[in-house]
Design a protein around this motif. Structure first.
Motif, PDB file in Angstrom:
ATOM      1  N   GLU A  43      12.623   1.286  -6.328  1.00 45.57           N
ATOM      2  CA  GLU A  43      13.464   0.661  -5.313  1.00 45.57           C
ATOM      3  C   GLU A  43      12.615  -0.037  -4.253  1.00 45.57           C
ATOM      4  O   GLU A  43      12.975  -1.103  -3.748  1.00 45.57           O
ATOM      5  CB  GLU A  43      14.377   1.707  -4.664  1.00 45.57           C
ATOM      6  N   SER A  44      11.478   0.572  -3.925  1.00 42.86           N
ATOM      7  CA  SER A  44      10.568  -0.044  -2.955  1.00 42.86           C
ATOM      8  C   SER A  44      10.028  -1.364  -3.485  1.00 42.86           C
ATOM      9  O   SER A  44       9.880  -2.334  -2.744  1.00 42.86           O
ATOM     10  CB  SER A  44       9.414   0.910  -2.639  1.00 42.86           C
ATOM     11  N   MET A  45       9.722  -1.405  -4.778  1.00 40.22           N
ATOM     12  CA  MET A  45       9.243  -2.629  -5.397  1.00 40.22           C
ATOM     13  C   MET A  45      10.314  -3.715  -5.370  1.00 40.22           C
ATOM     14  O   MET A  45      10.035  -4.892  -5.093  1.00 40.22           O
ATOM     15  CB  MET A  45       8.805  -2.360  -6.841  1.00 40.22           C
ATOM     16  N   LYS A  46      11.554  -3.339  -5.624  1.00 39.20           N
ATOM     17  CA  LYS A  46      12.641  -4.313  -5.592  1.00 39.20           C
ATOM     18  C   LYS A  46      12.819  -4.882  -4.189  1.00 39.20           C
ATOM     19  O   LYS A  46      13.014  -6.085  -4.016  1.00 39.20           O
ATOM     20  CB  LYS A  46      13.952  -3.658  -6.069  1.00 39.20           C
ATOM     21  N   GLU A  47      12.730  -4.007  -3.195  1.00 39.92           N
ATOM     22  CA  GLU A  47      12.856  -4.456  -1.816  1.00 39.92           C
ATOM     23  C   GLU A  47      11.688  -5.367  -1.438  1.00 39.92           C
ATOM     24  O   GLU A  47      11.871  -6.361  -0.728  1.00 39.92           O
ATOM     25  CB  GLU A  47      12.900  -3.245  -0.884  1.00 39.92           C
ATOM     26  N   ALA A  48      10.494  -5.036  -1.941  1.00 38.08           N
ATOM     27  CA  ALA A  48       9.321  -5.875  -1.678  1.00 38.08           C
ATOM     28  C   ALA A  48       9.516  -7.266  -2.276  1.00 38.08           C
ATOM     29  O   ALA A  48       9.188  -8.280  -1.637  1.00 38.08           O
ATOM     30  CB  ALA A  48       8.074  -5.227  -2.254  1.00 38.08           C
ATOM     31  N   ALA A  49      10.041  -7.322  -3.501  1.00 35.07           N
ATOM     32  CA  ALA A  49      10.279  -8.620  -4.146  1.00 35.07           C
ATOM     33  C   ALA A  49      11.284  -9.443  -3.352  1.00 35.07           C
ATOM     34  O   ALA A  49      11.099 -10.654  -3.157  1.00 35.07           O
ATOM     35  CB  ALA A  49      10.774  -8.405  -5.577  1.00 35.07           C
ATOM     36  N   ARG A  50      12.354  -8.810  -2.886  1.00 41.91           N
ATOM     37  CA  ARG A  50      13.346  -9.531  -2.081  1.00 41.91           C
ATOM     38  C   ARG A  50      12.730 -10.065  -0.784  1.00 41.91           C
ATOM     39  O   ARG A  50      13.034 -11.178  -0.345  1.00 41.91           O
ATOM     40  CB  ARG A  50      14.532  -8.607  -1.767  1.00 41.91           C
ATOM     41  N   THR A  51      11.841  -9.273  -0.196  1.00 44.72           N
ATOM     42  CA  THR A  51      11.215  -9.666   1.063  1.00 44.72           C
ATOM     43  C   THR A  51      10.323 -10.884   0.888  1.00 44.72           C
ATOM     44  O   THR A  51      10.384 -11.838   1.680  1.00 44.72           O
ATOM     45  CB  THR A  51      10.386  -8.501   1.634  1.00 44.72           C
ATOM     46  N   ILE A  52       9.489 -10.896  -0.154  1.00 48.37           N
ATOM     47  CA  ILE A  52       8.563 -12.025  -0.314  1.00 48.37           C
ATOM     48  C   ILE A  52       9.309 -13.297  -0.720  1.00 48.37           C
ATOM     49  O   ILE A  52       8.905 -14.396  -0.329  1.00 48.37           O
ATOM     50  CB  ILE A  52       7.439 -11.693  -1.332  1.00 48.37           C
ATOM     51  N   ALA A  55       0.847  -1.189   0.000  1.00 52.87           N
ATOM     52  CA  ALA A  55       0.000   0.000   0.000  1.00 52.87           C
ATOM     53  C   ALA A  55       0.886   1.244   0.000  1.00 52.87           C
ATOM     54  O   ALA A  55       2.090   1.168   0.260  1.00 52.87           O
ATOM     55  CB  ALA A  55      -0.911   0.005   1.227  1.00 52.87           C
ATOM     56  N   LYS A  56       0.293   2.377  -0.293  1.00 56.25           N
ATOM     57  CA  LYS A  56       1.029   3.630  -0.228  1.00 56.25           C
ATOM     58  C   LYS A  56       1.433   3.911   1.215  1.00 56.25           C
ATOM     59  O   LYS A  56       0.755   3.494   2.162  1.00 56.25           O
ATOM     60  CB  LYS A  56       0.181   4.774  -0.778  1.00 56.25           C
ATOM     61  N   LYS A  57       2.538   4.606   1.390  1.00 54.83           N
ATOM     62  CA  LYS A  57       3.076   4.805   2.740  1.00 54.83           C
ATOM     63  C   LYS A  57       2.115   5.587   3.634  1.00 54.83           C
ATOM     64  O   LYS A  57       2.157   5.450   4.870  1.00 54.83           O
ATOM     65  CB  LYS A  57       4.420   5.532   2.668  1.00 54.83           C
ATOM     66  N   GLU A  58       1.224   6.381   3.042  1.00 52.90           N
ATOM     67  CA  GLU A  58       0.295   7.195   3.830  1.00 52.90           C
ATOM     68  C   GLU A  58      -0.752   6.370   4.574  1.00 52.90           C
ATOM     69  O   GLU A  58      -1.496   6.914   5.400  1.00 52.90           O
ATOM     70  CB  GLU A  58      -0.412   8.202   2.918  1.00 52.90           C
ATOM     71  N   ILE A 118       4.992   1.559   0.044  1.00 49.82           N
ATOM     72  CA  ILE A 118       5.865   2.175  -0.952  1.00 49.82           C
ATOM     73  C   ILE A 118       5.592   3.680  -1.023  1.00 49.82           C
ATOM     74  O   ILE A 118       4.503   4.143  -0.702  1.00 49.82           O
ATOM     75  CB  ILE A 118       5.676   1.560  -2.360  1.00 49.82           C
ATOM     76  N   ASP A 119       6.619   4.411  -1.430  1.00 49.53           N
ATOM     77  CA  ASP A 119       6.514   5.854  -1.628  1.00 49.53           C
ATOM     78  C   ASP A 119       6.233   6.104  -3.109  1.00 49.53           C
ATOM     79  O   ASP A 119       7.099   5.936  -3.950  1.00 49.53           O
ATOM     80  CB  ASP A 119       7.822   6.534  -1.207  1.00 49.53           C
ATOM     81  N   ARG A 120       4.987   6.474  -3.422  1.00 51.96           N
ATOM     82  CA  ARG A 120       4.596   6.663  -4.817  1.00 51.96           C
ATOM     83  C   ARG A 120       4.855   8.081  -5.319  1.00 51.96           C
ATOM     84  O   ARG A 120       4.591   8.384  -6.478  1.00 51.96           O
ATOM     85  CB  ARG A 120       3.113   6.329  -4.997  1.00 51.96           C
ATOM     86  N   SER A 121       5.371   8.955  -4.454  1.00 51.25           N
ATOM     87  CA  SER A 121       5.587  10.349  -4.859  1.00 51.25           C
ATOM     88  C   SER A 121       6.812  10.511  -5.743  1.00 51.25           C
ATOM     89  O   SER A 121       6.937  11.485  -6.481  1.00 51.25           O
ATOM     90  CB  SER A 121       5.728  11.236  -3.617  1.00 51.25           C
ATOM     91  N   ASN A 122       7.735   9.543  -5.685  1.00 48.90           N
ATOM     92  CA  ASN A 122       8.971   9.612  -6.455  1.00 48.90           C
ATOM     93  C   ASN A 122       9.140   8.305  -7.216  1.00 48.90           C
ATOM     94  O   ASN A 122       9.277   7.242  -6.604  1.00 48.90           O
ATOM     95  CB  ASN A 122      10.164   9.853  -5.516  1.00 48.90           C
ATOM     96  N   PRO A 123       9.124   8.335  -8.566  1.00 51.05           N
ATOM     97  CA  PRO A 123       9.223   7.092  -9.349  1.00 51.05           C
ATOM     98  C   PRO A 123      10.457   6.261  -9.028  1.00 51.05           C
ATOM     99  O   PRO A 123      10.382   5.029  -8.957  1.00 51.05           O
ATOM    100  CB  PRO A 123       9.254   7.594 -10.800  1.00 51.05           C
ATOM    101  N   THR A 124      11.602   6.925  -8.835  1.00 48.07           N
ATOM    102  CA  THR A 124      12.829   6.190  -8.541  1.00 48.07           C
ATOM    103  C   THR A 124      12.732   5.463  -7.212  1.00 48.07           C
ATOM    104  O   THR A 124      13.082   4.287  -7.087  1.00 48.07           O
ATOM    105  CB  THR A 124      14.039   7.150  -8.514  1.00 48.07           C
ATOM    106  N   VAL A 125      12.217   6.173  -6.208  1.00 44.37           N
ATOM    107  CA  VAL A 125      12.046   5.562  -4.884  1.00 44.37           C
ATOM    108  C   VAL A 125      11.023   4.439  -4.949  1.00 44.37           C
ATOM    109  O   VAL A 125      11.178   3.397  -4.309  1.00 44.37           O
ATOM    110  CB  VAL A 125      11.612   6.626  -3.850  1.00 44.37           C
ATOM    111  N   ALA A 126       9.961   4.625  -5.735  1.00 43.96           N
ATOM    112  CA  ALA A 126       8.919   3.602  -5.862  1.00 43.96           C
ATOM    113  C   ALA A 126       9.483   2.321  -6.464  1.00 43.96           C
ATOM    114  O   ALA A 126       9.151   1.209  -6.017  1.00 43.96           O
ATOM    115  CB  ALA A 126       7.775   4.129  -6.708  1.00 43.96           C
TER     116      ALA A 126
END
Length: 302
Positions: free
Chosen positions: A189-198, A157-160, A179-187
């Motif tokens: 990286e958040s997706m990559k971290e999510a994939a590593r976590t699952i 979900a969005k960080k908010e 994830i932080d959807r306000s910045n595409p680059t950060v988003a």
């Protein structure tokens, strides 16, 4: 005649005690539920197109009472599981499991209170280790997803979301992903971290590929995030097609109508050979599969 997949599906929905983190996958049977095999082809007819219901003041009052009872009941279960999560702070995976159990109990309870008839199709695909995706319109979608995703599933979900009273704090305590959807680059990286976590924790994932709620129930364009997650994790994608929720709880309305609901699990889509340079093709392919399996009133307009 009940098939083996359906039998397993119903057995896995035995009510899970919140004190037992080693329990099964699902909650108990809900009234007014029928379970069917996934059909080879989805019918093109729209069972919701001509749906009408009683608009009288009695049914409106009953609907308001149901919504108030839902809200109060959810506050109680959220408070109880928040206490459980605090006790389990040192054990993040157990918090994920308890978050799923909270969803199974609360989601099933809320749908029972609302009383909509529910049909489940393709139950044999409901226990895959996978990335589950779902279309999203009214709040009822959230109740169904909470109830029907298997134990060992995290959401994104969005960080908010942390600012949502009670529910947002429980979401964070349950160790779900933000994830932080306000910045595409950060988003990204958040997706990559999510994939590593699952992958690291052998989890499933649930995500709304539209990225937001549809105002009229019609399928919106898909974002690319779920494909990035699939390529990085190599998990199959299991579409969950929700039908009729847009009729049951219309946007901006404080009334829930007794429209029948359908949850259709589609066969897993393998992502083993997916490549980054074809992301747009995969997004379009999955979007088309969804459009073909939705009733006419929920398909995207040309």
């Amino acid at each position: 005649m009940e098939n083996p997949g359906t039998g397993a599906f119903m057995r896995n929905r035995r009510l899970e005690s919140f004190l037992n983190t080693s329990s099964g996958q699902r909650v108990g049977e809900t009234p007014k539920i029928s379970v069917k095999e996934a059909p080879e082809r989805s019918p093109r007819t729209d069972v919701y197109a001509d749906y009408d219901d009683d608009n009288g003041w009695v049914s409106t009052i009953i609907s308001w009472i149901r919504i108030v009872v839902c809200f109060l009941s959810m506050m109680v279960t959220t408070f109880i599981w928040a206490l459980i999560m605090l006790v389990l702070l040192p054990w993040p995976y157990e918090r994920i499991r308890q978050g799923n159990i909270y969803g199974h109990v609360t989601g099933k309870m809320l749908m029972w209170i609302l009383g909509n008839p529910i049909t489940i199709e393709g139950a044999e695909y409901s226990n895959e280790k996978a990335i589950y995706i779902s279309n999203h319109a009214p709040p009822i979608d959230i109740f169904l997803i909470m109830w029907l995703t298997p134990t060992g599933t995290v959401g994104i979900a969005k960080k908010e979301i942390i600012w949502y009273p009670l529910f947002g704090q429980l979401y964070v305590l349950a160790n779900h992903l933000r994830i932080d959807r306000s910045n595409p680059t950060v988003a990204i990286e958040s997706m990559k971290e999510a994939a590593r976590t699952i992958v690291k924790n052998n989890l499933s994932l649930i995500i709304f590929p539209e990225g937001t709620r549809s105002k009229n129930g019609r399928l919106l364009p898909f974002k690319k995030g779920f494909v990035h997650l699939a390529i990085q994790s190599r998990l199959p994608i299991v579409p969950m097609v929700l039908g009729g929720t847009h009729k049951a709880w219309r946007k901006g309305s404080l009334r829930v109508r007794p429209a029948p609901l359908t949850i259709k699990y589609l066969p897993p889509i393998s992502t083993e050979n997916w490549k980054l340079d074809k992301i747009d093709d995969y997004v379009k392919m999955v979007h088309n599969i969804y459009a073909e399996n939705l009733p006419g009133s929920q398909r995207p307009l040309p």
